[in-house]
Design a protein around this motif. Structure first.
Motif, PDB file in Angstrom:
ATOM      1  N   HIS A 266      22.769  49.257  39.647  1.00 45.93           N
ATOM      2  CA  HIS A 266      22.775  48.302  40.761  1.00 45.93           C
ATOM      3  C   HIS A 266      21.608  48.592  41.714  1.00 45.93           C
ATOM      4  CE1 HIS A 266      24.180  45.570  43.805  1.00 45.93           C
ATOM      5  NE2 HIS A 266      24.149  46.543  44.686  1.00 45.93           N
ATOM      6  N   SER A 267      21.374  49.862  42.011  1.00 50.23           N
ATOM      7  CA  SER A 267      20.283  50.232  42.919  1.00 50.23           C
ATOM      8  C   SER A 267      18.916  49.872  42.352  1.00 50.23           C
ATOM      9  CB  SER A 267      20.320  51.735  43.216  1.00 50.23           C
ATOM     10  OG  SER A 267      21.491  52.069  43.924  1.00 50.23           O
ATOM     11  N   ILE A 268      18.777  49.954  41.032  1.00 53.08           N
ATOM     12  CA  ILE A 268      17.497  49.622  40.407  1.00 53.08           C
ATOM     13  C   ILE A 268      17.205  48.132  40.543  1.00 53.08           C
ATOM     14  CG2 ILE A 268      16.306  49.473  38.178  1.00 53.08           C
ATOM     15  CD1 ILE A 268      17.420  52.227  37.529  1.00 53.08           C
ATOM     16  N   GLY A 269      18.244  47.321  40.664  1.00 49.29           N
ATOM     17  CA  GLY A 269      18.008  45.917  40.960  1.00 49.29           C
ATOM     18  C   GLY A 269      18.341  44.942  39.849  1.00 49.29           C
ATOM     19  N   VAL A 270      19.531  45.041  39.306  1.00 49.03           N
ATOM     20  CA  VAL A 270      19.947  44.133  38.247  1.00 49.03           C
ATOM     21  C   VAL A 270      19.824  42.681  38.698  1.00 49.03           C
ATOM     22  CG1 VAL A 270      21.889  43.405  36.807  1.00 49.03           C
ATOM     23  CG2 VAL A 270      21.464  45.824  37.161  1.00 49.03           C
ATOM     24  N   GLU A 271      20.185  42.399  39.916  1.00 48.45           N
ATOM     25  CA  GLU A 271      20.088  41.031  40.426  1.00 48.45           C
ATOM     26  C   GLU A 271      18.642  40.548  40.415  1.00 48.45           C
ATOM     27  OE1 GLU A 271      22.475  38.774  41.306  1.00 48.45           O
ATOM     28  OE2 GLU A 271      23.864  40.218  40.460  1.00 48.45           O
TER      29      GLU A 271
END
Length: 126
Positions: free
Chosen positions: A26-31
């Motif tokens: 999540h922190s890596i930026g899946v969105e």
């Protein structure tokens, strides 16, 4: 040390690892990854071979940008995760030579359990 001997060993991924893995991903930026695959970009990708190669590189560099831009957000979690998998301390992970650290990350991603985790998580998006 021979090429086949590693400076670490990794245990099998377990249920408890799901939580920190999810936090890191999540922190890596899946969105943000979704933004790399805009409909017009995919349309260009499908239209012709030459465009597909160019668009493929465009998407690749967009993804690399997302990862490198967000990686510092999860630095401590990555050290903690790798320490838990290897039996090393967070400080020992942080002090690893860069190539060893990157090899360790690659070895984690190559683990069958990691692939299983991603496969199950991907079902949430179907």
């Amino acid at each position: 040390m021979s090429e086949t001997t590693k400076a670490y060993t990794l245990r099998t991924l377990e249920a408890a690892d799901v939580f920190i893995m999810s936090k890191i991903i999540h922190s890596i930026g899946v969105e943000e990854f979704k933004k790399c695959f805009q409909p017009e970009t995919i349309k260009k990708l499908m239209e012709q071979d030459k465009a597909a190669e160019a668009v493929g590189f465009e998407i690749f560099f967009d993804i690399v940008g997302v990862i490198t831009g967000n990686l510092p957000k999860c630095e401590k979690d990555i050290y903690k995760f790798l320490a838990g998998l290897s039996g090393m301390t967070d400080a020992q992970i942080k002090a690893l030579p860069m190539n060893t650290f990157l090899e360790m990350i690659i070895d984690v991603v190559k683990k069958e359990e990691f692939g299983d985790f991603l496969s199950v998580v991907s079902k949430l998006f179907k």
